[in-house]
Structures are given as structure tokens and as C-alpha cells.
Enzyme design. Structure first.
Site, PDB file in Angstrom:
ATOM      1  N   HIS A   1       0.853  -1.197   0.000  1.00  0.00           N
ATOM      2  CA  HIS A   1       0.000   0.000   0.000  1.00  0.00           C
ATOM      3  C   HIS A   1       0.885   1.243   0.000  1.00  0.00           C
ATOM      4  CE1 HIS A   1      -2.853   3.097   1.176  1.00  0.00           C
ATOM      5  NE2 HIS A   1      -2.105   3.352   2.233  1.00  0.00           N
TER       6      HIS A   1
ATOM      7  N   ASP B   1       6.759  21.946 -26.368  1.00  0.00           N
ATOM      8  CA  ASP B   1       6.698  20.583 -25.818  1.00  0.00           C
ATOM      9  C   ASP B   1       7.761  20.472 -24.738  1.00  0.00           C
ATOM     10  OD1 ASP B   1       6.515  17.711 -25.453  1.00  0.00           O
ATOM     11  OD2 ASP B   1       5.574  17.634 -27.425  1.00  0.00           O
TER      12      ASP B   1
ATOM     13  N   TRP C   1       7.074  -0.161   4.009  1.00  0.00           N
ATOM     14  CA  TRP C   1       7.563   0.523   2.799  1.00  0.00           C
ATOM     15  C   TRP C   1       8.982   1.029   3.016  1.00  0.00           C
ATOM     16  CZ3 TRP C   1       8.691   5.766   1.355  1.00  0.00           C
ATOM     17  CH2 TRP C   1       8.613   6.696   2.393  1.00  0.00           C
TER      18      TRP C   1
ATOM     19  N   SER D   1      12.964   6.153 -14.014  1.00  0.00           N
ATOM     20  CA  SER D   1      11.919   6.944 -14.645  1.00  0.00           C
ATOM     21  C   SER D   1      11.855   8.345 -14.045  1.00  0.00           C
ATOM     22  CB  SER D   1      10.583   6.220 -14.489  1.00  0.00           C
ATOM     23  OG  SER D   1       9.518   7.121 -14.603  1.00  0.00           O
ATOM     24  N   SER D   2      11.913   8.420 -12.709  1.00  0.00           N
ATOM     25  CA  SER D   2      11.842   9.735 -12.057  1.00  0.00           C
ATOM     26  C   SER D   2      13.018  10.601 -12.446  1.00  0.00           C
ATOM     27  CB  SER D   2      11.883   9.582 -10.534  1.00  0.00           C
ATOM     28  OG  SER D   2      10.674   9.104 -10.071  1.00  0.00           O
TER      29      SER D   2
ATOM     30  N   HIS E   1      13.189  11.815   3.603  1.00  0.00           N
ATOM     31  CA  HIS E   1      12.607  13.096   3.967  1.00  0.00           C
ATOM     32  C   HIS E   1      12.455  14.027   2.766  1.00  0.00           C
ATOM     33  CE1 HIS E   1      10.671  15.910   6.445  1.00  0.00           C
ATOM     34  NE2 HIS E   1      11.326  16.806   5.716  1.00  0.00           N
TER      35      HIS E   1
ATOM     36  N   GLU F   1      11.987  13.136  -0.077  1.00  0.00           N
ATOM     37  CA  GLU F   1      10.890  12.503  -0.811  1.00  0.00           C
ATOM     38  C   GLU F   1       9.531  13.046  -0.369  1.00  0.00           C
ATOM     39  OE1 GLU F   1      10.442  10.555  -3.282  1.00  0.00           O
ATOM     40  OE2 GLU F   1       8.375   9.858  -2.973  1.00  0.00           O
TER      41      GLU F   1
ATOM     42  N   TYR G   1       8.884  15.917   0.605  1.00  0.00           N
ATOM     43  CA  TYR G   1       8.713  17.234  -0.004  1.00  0.00           C
ATOM     44  C   TYR G   1       8.537  17.144  -1.508  1.00  0.00           C
ATOM     45  CZ  TYR G   1       8.898  19.284   4.432  1.00  0.00           C
ATOM     46  OH  TYR G   1       8.538  19.606   5.705  1.00  0.00           O
TER      47      TYR G   1
ATOM     48  N   SER H   1      -1.063  27.377  -5.175  1.00  0.00           N
ATOM     49  CA  SER H   1      -0.668  28.780  -5.384  1.00  0.00           C
ATOM     50  C   SER H   1      -1.163  29.315  -6.717  1.00  0.00           C
ATOM     51  CB  SER H   1       0.852  28.938  -5.323  1.00  0.00           C
ATOM     52  OG  SER H   1       1.331  28.421  -4.113  1.00  0.00           O
TER      53      SER H   1
ATOM     54  N   HIS I   1      14.975  12.689  12.031  1.00  0.00           N
ATOM     55  CA  HIS I   1      13.785  12.800  12.890  1.00  0.00           C
ATOM     56  C   HIS I   1      12.878  11.581  12.730  1.00  0.00           C
ATOM     57  CE1 HIS I   1      11.667  15.392   9.590  1.00  0.00           C
ATOM     58  NE2 HIS I   1      11.417  14.124   9.393  1.00  0.00           N
ATOM     59  N   HIS I   2      13.180  10.742  11.759  1.00  0.00           N
ATOM     60  CA  HIS I   2      12.427   9.485  11.649  1.00  0.00           C
ATOM     61  C   HIS I   2      13.059   8.402  12.505  1.00  0.00           C
ATOM     62  CE1 HIS I   2       9.934  10.894   8.276  1.00  0.00           C
ATOM     63  NE2 HIS I   2      11.006  11.587   7.946  1.00  0.00           N
TER      64      HIS I   2
ATOM     65  N   THR J   1       7.250  26.795   5.851  1.00  0.00           N
ATOM     66  CA  THR J   1       5.933  26.214   5.629  1.00  0.00           C
ATOM     67  C   THR J   1       4.860  27.165   6.132  1.00  0.00           C
ATOM     68  OG1 THR J   1       6.996  24.101   6.053  1.00  0.00           O
ATOM     69  CG2 THR J   1       4.610  24.084   5.869  1.00  0.00           C
TER      70      THR J   1
ATOM     71  N   LYS K   1       4.177  30.051   3.797  1.00  0.00           N
ATOM     72  CA  LYS K   1       3.280  29.724   2.685  1.00  0.00           C
ATOM     73  C   LYS K   1       1.823  29.828   3.121  1.00  0.00           C
ATOM     74  CE  LYS K   1       6.080  27.046  -0.314  1.00  0.00           C
ATOM     75  NZ  LYS K   1       5.518  27.545  -1.557  1.00  0.00           N
TER      76      LYS K   1
ATOM     77  N   ARG L   1       1.586   1.040  15.073  1.00  0.00           N
ATOM     78  CA  ARG L   1       1.223   0.920  13.670  1.00  0.00           C
ATOM     79  C   ARG L   1       1.673  -0.440  13.165  1.00  0.00           C
ATOM     80  NH1 ARG L   1       5.691   4.781  10.592  1.00  0.00           N
ATOM     81  NH2 ARG L   1       4.793   3.881   8.715  1.00  0.00           N
TER      82      ARG L   1
HETATM   83  C1  HEM Z   1       6.006  21.167   9.386  1.00  0.00           C
HETATM   84  C2  HEM Z   1       6.344  20.209   8.626  1.00  0.00           C
HETATM   85  C3  HEM Z   1       6.658  18.791   9.089  1.00  0.00           C
HETATM   86  C4  HEM Z   1       7.276  18.354  10.208  1.00  0.00           C
HETATM   87  C5  HEM Z   1       7.820  19.197  11.342  1.00  0.00           C
HETATM   88  C6  HEM Z   1       7.302  16.905  10.136  1.00  0.00           C
HETATM   89  C7  HEM Z   1       7.854  16.070  11.097  1.00  0.00           C
HETATM   90  C8  HEM Z   1       7.827  14.681  11.041  1.00  0.00           C
HETATM   91  C9  HEM Z   1       8.432  13.817  12.000  1.00  0.00           C
HETATM   92  C10 HEM Z   1       9.189  14.270  13.232  1.00  0.00           C
HETATM   93  C11 HEM Z   1       8.184  12.537  11.614  1.00  0.00           C
HETATM   94  C12 HEM Z   1       8.665  11.248  12.292  1.00  0.00           C
HETATM   95  C13 HEM Z   1       7.628  10.672  13.156  1.00  0.00           C
HETATM   96  C14 HEM Z   1       8.018   9.323  13.677  1.00  0.00           C
HETATM   97  O1  HEM Z   1       8.245   8.386  12.871  1.00  0.00           O
HETATM   98  O2  HEM Z   1       8.099   9.201  14.887  1.00  0.00           O
HETATM   99  C15 HEM Z   1       7.430  12.585  10.410  1.00  0.00           C
HETATM  100  C16 HEM Z   1       6.982  11.480   9.718  1.00  0.00           C
HETATM  101  C17 HEM Z   1       6.474  11.521   8.437  1.00  0.00           C
HETATM  102  N1  HEM Z   1       6.181  12.672   7.736  1.00  0.00           N
HETATM  103 FE1  HEM Z   1       6.370  14.590   8.407  1.00  0.00          FE
HETATM  104  N2  HEM Z   1       6.696  16.492   8.996  1.00  0.00           N
HETATM  105  C18 HEM Z   1       6.311  17.620   8.318  1.00  0.00           C
HETATM  106  C19 HEM Z   1       5.699  17.664   7.095  1.00  0.00           C
HETATM  107  C20 HEM Z   1       5.515  16.563   6.284  1.00  0.00           C
HETATM  108  C21 HEM Z   1       5.109  16.626   4.916  1.00  0.00           C
HETATM  109  C22 HEM Z   1       4.864  17.901   4.141  1.00  0.00           C
HETATM  110  C23 HEM Z   1       5.036  15.349   4.471  1.00  0.00           C
HETATM  111  C24 HEM Z   1       4.634  14.805   3.120  1.00  0.00           C
HETATM  112  C25 HEM Z   1       3.975  15.375   2.225  1.00  0.00           C
HETATM  113  C26 HEM Z   1       5.372  14.495   5.572  1.00  0.00           C
HETATM  114  C27 HEM Z   1       5.378  13.110   5.487  1.00  0.00           C
HETATM  115  C28 HEM Z   1       5.768  12.280   6.495  1.00  0.00           C
HETATM  116  C29 HEM Z   1       5.766  10.845   6.382  1.00  0.00           C
HETATM  117  C30 HEM Z   1       5.378  10.008   5.153  1.00  0.00           C
HETATM  118  C31 HEM Z   1       6.192  10.356   7.620  1.00  0.00           C
HETATM  119  C32 HEM Z   1       6.279   8.914   8.099  1.00  0.00           C
HETATM  120  C33 HEM Z   1       7.194   8.033   7.413  1.00  0.00           C
HETATM  121  C34 HEM Z   1       7.137   6.608   7.977  1.00  0.00           C
HETATM  122  O3  HEM Z   1       7.605   6.411   9.094  1.00  0.00           O
HETATM  123  O4  HEM Z   1       6.640   5.713   7.287  1.00  0.00           O
HETATM  124  N3  HEM Z   1       5.651  15.254   6.662  1.00  0.00           N
HETATM  125  N4  HEM Z   1       7.220  13.920  10.068  1.00  0.00           N
HETATM  126 CU   LIG Z   2      10.700  13.596   7.586  1.00  0.00          CU
END
Ligand code: HEM
Ligand SMILES: [Cu+2]
Ligand SMILES: [Cu+2]
Lengths: 531, 381
Positions: A82, A111, A147, A174-175, A258, A260, A262, A273, A307-308, A333, A336, A455
Site C-alpha cells: 500500500h 513541448d 515501505w 523513470s523519475s 525526507h 521525498e 517534499y 498557489s 527525525h524518523h 511552511t 506559505k 502501527r
Molecule cells: C512542518 C512540517 C513537518 C514536520 C515538522 C514533520 C515532522 C515529522 C516527523 C518528526 C516525523 C517522524 C515521526 C516518527 O516516525 O516518529 C514525520 C513522519 C512523516 N512525515 Fe512529516 N513532517 C512535516 C511535514 C511533512 C510533509 C509535508 C510530508 C509529506 C507530504 C510528511 C510526510 C511524512 C511521512 C510520510 C512520515 C512517516 C514516514 C514513515 O515512518 O513511514 N511530513 N514527520
Molecule cells: Cu521527515
């Protein structure tokens, strides 16, 4: 699609006297940015439904405590695929589809720069998707390590994991090709007078996204290649017993991961926008600060990856650094969000579907931003890491962020693509259903996470039962709401009230001001004049 | 318009459904289920407070921003004849809303800094316990302090029938284990974390601990429980198919009770350990072996020895299980690199002898082989 139009004869080059070949060959051999954009969009929609079916199976299992529908190992395959299908199959290709359709028209180019490579970057996707999906049917089933593919668990998987690795390689190639194409097109093919600081924001955000992709896709390819050699050729990159380190994989993965996230949100920022000023009938507030904010986000996104990984046991200094760096990202952020609000302020607003989805985007994305800040606080992340709180966070930024951005963009440009207006009533119904069911599904997951539900589990303790049931009901509602979207699009392609050339009263980008609706098969063969 | 009606209908049903479903069958009020549980240690209290603090700030900003937007959405409409202004930037305003968030964020991160430093300070523990993650149970070794030398395995005790919906689920469904980790109240307990196979994470929310257990490395964390009681946790890193089923239960006792518990454990282990040189009978070995099999092997190879096709090989009639004894013993002791088959070195000689004997003589396997603990001991050296 109905955007099939024969080239204007007065503009024809010698090889363009004929329209595209008919039938399947048109799509296989096309080098037209609009055709390729269409292919990307339909592909990603198909993947969106595929990933959605997996999600609904997951939510059915979680409807009640106990194991009832799927076995735990299959459950893990579903969560893994998923994630991969949605990220690499649905969201990313959809944005590339938008880039293909829109970037040439928005900068006044005929083009994309590398038309044949463009064809190839699309046609790499279906085999990759096939590899991913068919891995369910090989012995051992699909990859089941999440994933994020962390070793050593991913070393234990069967050949489904190798197929996933190859699929990632292909998707990455591809990307990268897509990004090279986008960067070159934007840098070299703008109409005279279109300086960088006059480019529409969607073009800017994609330029920055393309650079991000170029920087991090090779990193991911490296990580999964090391995984592959550890699995098949006895290397020990991630095996402590052989002198490797499983945590190193996580560092490399998140160095990709990370940026990614963005990659998946910046083009949505761009779409929103474009839409907010149109429907507020007022220029975008703080254009240049939007450009700077996007660039700062992109640069900062390279220094926050750990931070992950706050629970892997990093030294204090590393935890502090990554906490402070992560919090810094909230500033651009925030800028914006403030700019969008200021654009709406004292505008003359109407609320057609693109605007509704854009406002929904800002509202819900901001909730995701706030939960991001909560998670960035290390001591709080220690409690919430690997719980449903994180699931809620990233679905707020990815579903009500990226996906809502995609919906908004689709309704915004569909009339330009097809020449027909979509059914506004249906589109609004789609919006309200999505909005409400999305929140039913994911808002309660914050509570589950706070209460400690982990999870990636097929079964849970009884105290979590109520919210899980609510979440599952919401998920089915959300899933079925997307059929309204599908119907609405097909209906629009097949006919409907004719769209004007301008389509929207306040639109001021080239595709609306200088092209008819539907946009001709070949547009801007002579560049437009940019004021 | 159709869409308006749908919108209203869905809103109304949500408003009614939501609280009523959540509150159903709940007497202690919905509020207790939407936030972090009560903290059980100083660090967890700081975590709780930090979360509330950050949440409140976020809520205030959220209301500020979206209050403004809502006002604009209601008032600045074309349908009300509102004419668009045409300002589109203001350097002053833009600088202000870049700088102010900076200070707000600093105000959030700063108090967290001290907690991080405290959290990481694992020096001078009263008791040190090593926890090892296995697929799928925890092993505990009391390494230092009162209780030194105690060791045991701890695995989920919820019966399979409850998980399979064949029996009603108990109150502690999925949150109960056969052997609790017992610690004294008010003492600094340092946890050393490692793993035998894949990455697991040892996590007990109310004590403010979550630390990955990484094979080949040792990481540490600490807690000091405020009050006696039972504290529950879960494995918090995906570790394979039984990941949802490897809970953690920490039992915090008053000092005297703890001393009693330690004495009890010591006495048990002082009882003449089963003599590894003793010769066991087939029935003895098979009886013990069946239990060991159910606890360690059946999750993958299945109780009927058939495995799961494509994923986990069956043992009924397998080459290893009916082939030479030595290969069979080696496989159980050392596992198979690059596969889900973990090493089971941590089991006792008697257990390994028993389970190998059982596997060689269960289902369709009729080797008649008897493996004595002394043989296992010889293999280890
Ligand atoms: C203010 C902006 C953001 C902050 C401060 C932030 C912070 C964080 C932090 C600290 C985690 C880790 C959580 C953990 O695993 O314990 C996390 C996870 C995640 N964030 Fe953000 N995030 C922000 C914006 C975004 C945006 C814009 C996206 C995507 C469009 C995003 C997608 C994700 C994803 C996919 C995960 C989890 C990945 C995984 O463990 O499978 N975040 N974020
Ligand atoms: Cu992140
Ligand atoms: Cu686990």
C-alpha cells in the site's frame, strides 16, 4: 481523451502535417507532452485504486479486534505494498502528469525538451508496477517489511523483496529521466520575456522538486542495491555479524525519504498557489517569498532526516540537532500558509471545486504540519513514534495535502484539457464527501496513537476498538467517494458545457490567456509574448 | 443543489455518529481515551507536559490563522459583491511572520532540550536489565543490582483461540505475558537493548521509554517508576508476522515485595538444576518438546508441522527433521542466515534436546531418535 486535436495547419512543421497515429500505437509511440501527461494521470489513477483496495482490506481487518480476514503475514504485505504503490505509483506519477501537461503550456514552450525520453520515462512505469503487484503471487508473497524496507527484516523476505527492489530501480530511473526533462524544459524553453521570477509558482515548485528528485533518487537506488547484494551476494552492509550496521540503512533511506516527502508536497503547493489567486481574483500575495520559502524547504529537507529515527538511540547532540533543524522547516511552511491566507484576504472569492479543494488542502495540511511539529519534539516523539499518531500525521500531509492538491489541479485544468466544463455539483459532492470521510478516517487515529496503539499491526487491544471501527467506516466512505471523482472526469471528457478559452474569470497564466479550450495538440509552436 | 444536501446530510450524521460511537459502552468518559495515558515516571510526566504545551500553542495559532481565513471566506465573496483589493506584498508583514514563528518554535524546542538530556542520562543505575528481542518474545537478564543473575523469557499469554475469535477476549487481550519484568519502585532501572534477529523496539509508554533493539548492537534507556503497579507496552518496530503479539509488561513492586520476588527467583534457580547429564526417556523429551515447540516454533512451522507454503517450510517429513541428527541440532542452535529461521541458542540444553526429539518423532516423522541434553551441551562447545 477528448483533447485529441489535429495540429493547426498554418503552424505545421513538415513532420507534423498529420495527427497522431490511431489506436494503441498512438499511446505507445507518442512524444507529445499532452498525451504523455494523460498517460501518467491515468496510470496514477489506476495505481491509486489499487493501493486503495489494499488500504480497504487493511481497514477491514482492523474493523474489529482479533484476526478475521487476512493472516498477519499477508497483512504486512498489504501495508508494505500500500505504501509503495501510493508513494511511487500514485502520488509521484500524478504530479509528473501535471508537469507534462502544464509546464510547457505555462512557460510558452511547444513541448518538453526531450520528447523521446519523455515517452520512455512513462513506459518504464507499467513494467515496474507489474513487478510490484505480481510479487503478491510469487512464493513467499510480496515484501512484508514495511515501505521503509528496514533490514534485517527485509533480508528475511522471499523473492517478492527482490522484485520490489527492481521495481524501485526502474521507478527511480523513470523519475530521474522525468526530472532531467523538467529541469531542461524550464531552464531553456521559456518564452521570451518569461524571466525566472515571472514563472508561475507551479513551474517554480516543480523546478525545485526536480532538483530534489535528482539528488535523492540515486541515494535510494544505492540503499536498495546494497540491500539486494546483502540478500543475494553475501555482502554485509547492514549485517552486524559481518561488520555492517542495520542502522546505516535507515540513515541512507531517510536521507532519501525526507526530501521525498517534499517531492510529494511541493508541486501541490504550486497547484494551490495557482488556484487561490484565480478564485480570489487577486494576485498571489508574496510571490517572491513563496519562491524563497520553497527553496528553503528544499534545502532544509536534506538535514532533518534522522527525525524518523529518534528511537534508534542516537547521541544527545544528534537528537538536538535534528529536532532544531526539523522545527526550522515549519517556518517557510508557515510563510506559505500565511501568504495563501493573505491572498484570500479582501479578494472577491468564489468557491468552485478547485477552490474548495485548495482551501481544504490548506486547512488539513496545516493540521498535518502541526502534528509534524509535535513529532519533532524528541521527548514527545519517543512516546508517539511507530504509533497511529504518525500514521495520522502523514496521511494529513499526504492525502489531504498532496492528494487534495491533485484533485484541485484536476478540476482546475480539466476544462482546458478537454474543452468541456465538468459537472460542478458532482465535483462539490466529491469534495464534501472526501473532506468528511477523510477526517472520520484519520482524525481518530491521533487518539489511537496517543493511547499507544502501534502501527503495522493486524490486531490490537480492546481499548482501541471504538476508534478503529470509526476509522474503518470512514475509510470505506472515502474510498467510495473517489468513484464520484472517476465518474465526474469521464463525464467531462465525454461532453458537457463548452469551456471558454479563459475558463476561470481570474486566471492569468498563459494556458488560459493565450490558448483556446481545449488546448490544441501542438501549442505554442511560435512562442507567445509575455508581458 | 444536490451537493449542498449531501454535505449537510454527511455533516449531521457525522456529528451524531462520532460521539455516540466513541462513548458507547464507556463509563469513564471519552476524554480519557483521546490523550496520552497518565505518566508513571518523572520523564514520562515531562513528556506529557511537553505534549500538552506544544498542542496548546498549535491550537492557538490554528485558531488565529483559520479564524482569519474563515472570516475572509464568509465576508470577501464575490456573491456578496465584494470587490477585490490589489495589494500583493508587504515586506514588513512578511518579515514579521517569518521572525515571530522562529521565536515560538524556539520556545517549544527549548524546554524539550533539558528533557532530552535527562532522558539520555543512563548513568548510575540501581538495577541494570538487558532485554533481548527474539522473533517473537523478549528475554530478560538482570545484570546488576538487586536481582543480579535472574533471567527468563517473556512471551504473550493471550490464548490463540482468543486471537482467532474462537473464545471470548479477556480484559488484557494482547497485553499480557507469562513472565512480567519485575522492578522495584523509585529505583533507577537501566535497560540495555539488543536483538537476536531483526530490529524490535522495547516500549512502555507510561514509563517514557521507547528504544529500538538492534541486532549486533547494544543501546540503553532508563526509567524510574513513581508508583507500584502494572505498566504495559508493545514491541514498537515491525519485526515480522507476530509483531502485534509480543507485548511487554512491567510490574513495579514496593521494595520489600521486590526483595521477596528476588528471593523467590533465586530459590527456584538454586533448586538442583536439571542435570544435563541425566538420560531422559522419549516420553519425557516429547512432552517437554511439544511445549517448547508450541512456544517457539509453531508461529512459523505451525502446530501441525506443515509450515506455510512459500513462506515457512514444513517440518513434517522435511530433509532436516528426518535427516542426520547433527544437522537438525545445528539448525536449531544457529538458525539459518538470511532467512527468518533465527538461532535458538538462548534456550536451555534440555529444551533444545526436547524440541529436536519432538520434531523428529511428531506428525509423520518416525525416526525414533532420542536426543539427550548432554549432546546439545557437547555441540555448544
Ligand atoms: C512542518 C512540517 C513537518 C514536520 C515538522 C514533520 C515532522 C515529522 C516527523 C518528526 C516525523 C517522524 C515521526 C516518527 O516516525 O516518529 C514525520 C513522519 C512523516 N512525515 Fe512529516 N513532517 C512535516 C511535514 C511533512 C510533509 C509535508 C510530508 C509529506 C507530504 C510528511 C510526510 C511524512 C511521512 C510520510 C512520515 C512517516 C514516514 C514513515 O515512518 O513511514 N511530513 N514527520
Ligand atoms: Cu521527515
Ligand atoms: Cu515487533
Amino acid at each position: 481523451m477528448a483533447a485529441v486535436h489535429h495540429p493547426d495547419n498554418e503552424l505545421g512543421h513538415e513532420h507534423e502535417h498529420h495527427g497522431p497515429p490511431a489506436g494503441i500505437m498512438r499511446w505507445l509511440t507518442t512524444t507529445n507532452h499532452k498525451d504523455i501527461g494523460t498517460l501518467y494521470l491515468w496510470f496514477s489513477f489506476a495505481m491509486f485504486l489499487t493501493g486503495g483496495v489494499m488500504a480497504l482490506t487493511i481497514r477491514s481487518e482492523l474493523f474489529q479486534p482479533g484476526l478475521q480476514i487476512v493472516e498477519p503475514e499477508f497483512f504486512n504485505q498489504l501495508t508494505t505494498l500500500h505504501g509503495l504503490v501510493m508513494v511511487f505509483g500514485a502520488i509521484m506519477p500524478a504530479f509528473v502528469g501535471f508537469a507534462n501537461w502544464q509546464i510547457p503550456m505555462m512557460i510558452g514552450a511547444p513541448d518538453m525538451a526531450f520528447a523521446r525520453m519523455n515517452n520512455w520515462s512513462f513506459w518504464l512505469l507499467p513494467p515496474a508496477a507489474l513487478l510490484l503487484i505480481s510479487s503478491f503471487f510469487v512464493p513467499g508473497g510480496a515484501a512484508a517489511g514495511g515501505w521503509t524496507l528496514y533490514p534485517p527484516l527485509s533480508i528475511q523476505m522471499g523473492m517478492g523483496m527482490d522484485m520490489t527492489i527492481f521495481a524501485i530501480h526502474i521507478l527511480g530511473a523513470s523519475s530521474i529521466m522525468g526530472s532531467i526533462n523538467i529541469v531542461t524544459t524550464i531552464l531553456n524553453m521559456r518564452a521570451p520575456g518569461m524571466t525566472m521570477m515571472k514563472m508561475p509558482l507551479f513551474v517554480w515548485t516543480w523546478l525545485i522538486t526536480a532538483y530534489l528528485l535528482l539528488a535523492v533518487m540515486p541515494v535510494l537506488a544505492g540503499a536498495v542495491t546494497m540491500l539486494l547484494t546483502d540478500r543475494q551476494f553475501g555482502t554485509n552492509f547492514f549485517n552486524a555479524a559481518g561488520g555492517g550496521d542495520p542502522v546505516m540503512f535507515q540513515h541512507i533511506f531517510w536521507f532519501f525519504g525526507h526530501p521525498e516527502v517534499y517531492i510529494m508536497i511541493l508541486p501541490a503547493f504550486g497547484i494551490v498557489s495557482q488556484i487561490i489567486p484565480t478564485f480570489a481574483r487577486k494576485k498571489l500575495f508574496g510571490y517572491s517569498s513563496m519562491v524563497y520559502a520553497t527553496s528553503s524547504i528544499a534545502i532544509l529537507s536534506f538535514v532533518v532526516w534522522a527525525h524518523h529515527m529518534f528511537t534508534v538511540g542516537m547521541p544527545v547532540t544528534a537528537q538536538l540537532f535534528f529536532m532544531y533543524a526539523t522545527m526550522l522547516i515549519a517556518i517557510p511552511t508557515g510563510v506559505k500558509v500565511f501568504n495563501w491566507t493573505a491572498t484570500m484576504w479582501r479578494g472577491s472569492m468564489t468557491f468552485e471545486a478547485p477552490m474548495l479543494f485548495s482551501i481544504g488542502f490548506i486547512f488539513l495540511f496545516t493540521i498535518g504540519g502541526f502534528s509534524g511539529i509535535v513529532l519533532a519534539i524528541v521527548p514527545v516523539d519517543i512516546v508517539l513514534q511507530e504509533t497511529y499518531y504518525v500514521i495520522a500525521h502523514f496521511h494529513y500531509v499526504l492525502v489531504s495535502g498532496s492528494l487534495f492538491g491533485l484533485f484541485a489541479g484536476t478540476y482546475y485544468w480539466l476544462p482546458k484539457w478537454t474543452g468541456n466544463m465538468y459537472d460542478e455539483g458532482l465535483a462539490k459532492t466529491h469534495f464534501w464527501c472526501s473532506m468528511i470521510f477523510f477526517n472520520i478516517t484519520f482524525f481518530v487515529q491521533h487518539f489511537l496513537g496517543l493511547a499507544g496503539m502501534p502501527r503495522r499491526v493486524p490486531d490490537y487491544a480492546l481499548q482501541f476498538a471504538d476508534f478503529n471501527m470509526i476509522s474503518s467506516i470512514g475509510a470505506f466512505g472515502f474510498g467510495f467517494s473517489q468513484l464520484i471523482f472517476l465518474y465526474c472526469i469521464i463525464k467531462c471528457i465525454r461532453g458537457g458545457p463548452k469551456a471558454t478559452d479563459e475558463v476561470w474569470e481570474g486566471a492569468d497564466t498563459l494556458e488560459f490567456t493565450d490558448l483556446p479550450s481545449p488546448a490544441p495538440y501542438h501549442s505554442f509552436e511560435t512562442p507567445p509574448k509575455v508581458k | 443543489m444536490g451537493s449542498k444536501v449531501t454535505a449537510i446530510l454527511v455533516w449531521v450524521s457525522t456529528l451524531i455518529l462520532y460521539p455516540s460511537m466513541a462513548a458507547a459502552e464507556r463509563t469513564d468518559g471519552i476524554l480519557s481515551t483521546v490523550n496520552l495515558p497518565a505518566a508513571g515516571s518523572q520523564i514520562a510526566t515531562e513528556m506529557y507536559d511537553l505534549h500538552m504545551y506544544v498542542l496548546y500553542i498549535c491550537v492557538v495559532i490554528f485558531i488565529g490563522v483559520f479564524g482569519t481565513m474563515l472570516y475572509s471566506v464568509i465576508v470577501h465573496r464575490k456573491s456578496k459583491g465584494f470587490k477585490a483589493a490589489n495589494f500583493h506584498h508587504s515586506t514588513t508583514v512578511e518579515i514579521i511572520w517569518t521572525i515571530i514563528p522562529f521565536f515560538i518554535l524556539f520556545g517549544m524546542a527549548f524546554p524539550a532540550t533539558q528533557t532530552i538530556i535527562d532522558m539520555k542520562d543512563t548513568s548510575t543505575p540501581d538495577i541494570t536489565i538487558k532485554a533481548t528481542g527474539y522473533q517473537w518474545q523478549w528475554g530478560y537478564d538482570y545484570l546488576q543490582g538487586e536481582g543480579e543473575g535472574i533471567k527468563f523469557l517473556s512471551k504473550i499469554s493471550t490464548p490463540r483461540e482468543q486471537i482467532r475469535n474462537e473464545a471470548p477476549k479477556g480484559e488484557n487481550y494482547l497485553r499480557e505475558v507469562d513472565n512480567n519484568v519485575v522492578v522495584p519502585v523509585g529505583k533507577k532501572v537501566r535497560m540495555l537493548l539488543t536483538s537476536n534477529d531483526v530490529i524490535h523496539a522495547w516500549s512502555v509508554q507510561q514509563l517514557g521509554v521507547k528504544q529500538d533493539a538492534i541486532p549486533g548492537f547494544i543501546r540503553d534507556a532508563w526509567f524510574k517508576a513513581d508508583k507500584p503497579g502494572i505498566y504495559k507496552g508493545v514491541c514498537s518496530e515491525l519485526c515480522g508476522k507476530e509483531h502485534a503479539f509480543m507485548p511487554i509488561v512491567v510490574e513495579v513492586l514496593a521494595q520489600e515485595e521486590y526483595s521477596k520476588w528476588v528471593a523467590g527467583q533465586k530459590q527456584e534457580s538454586a533448586e538442583p538444576a536439571v542435570d544435563v547429564n541425566k538420560e531422559f526417556t522419549m516420553d519425557e523429551l516429547k512432552a517437554t518438546g511439544e511445549k517448547v515447540y508450541a512456544g517457539n516454533c509453531a508461529a512459523c512451522h505451525q502446530a501441525n508441522g506443515k509450515g506455510i507454503s512459500g513462506t515457512f517450510p514444513g517440518l513434517d517429513g522435511s530433509k532436516i527433521a528426518v535427516g542426520p541428527k547433527a544437522d537438525h541440532i545445528k539448525m536449531v542452535l544457529n538458525g539459518k542466515a538470511g532467512s527468518a529461521m533465527a538461532a535458538f541458542k538462548h534456550l536451555s540444553d534440555v529444551d533444545i534436546a526436547a524440541v529436536v526429539t519432538y520434531e523428529r518423532n511428531a506428525w509423520g516423522n518416525t525416526t525414533g531418535d532420542l536426543v539427550q541434553p548432554s549432546e546439545i551441551k557437547a555441540f555448544r562447545n
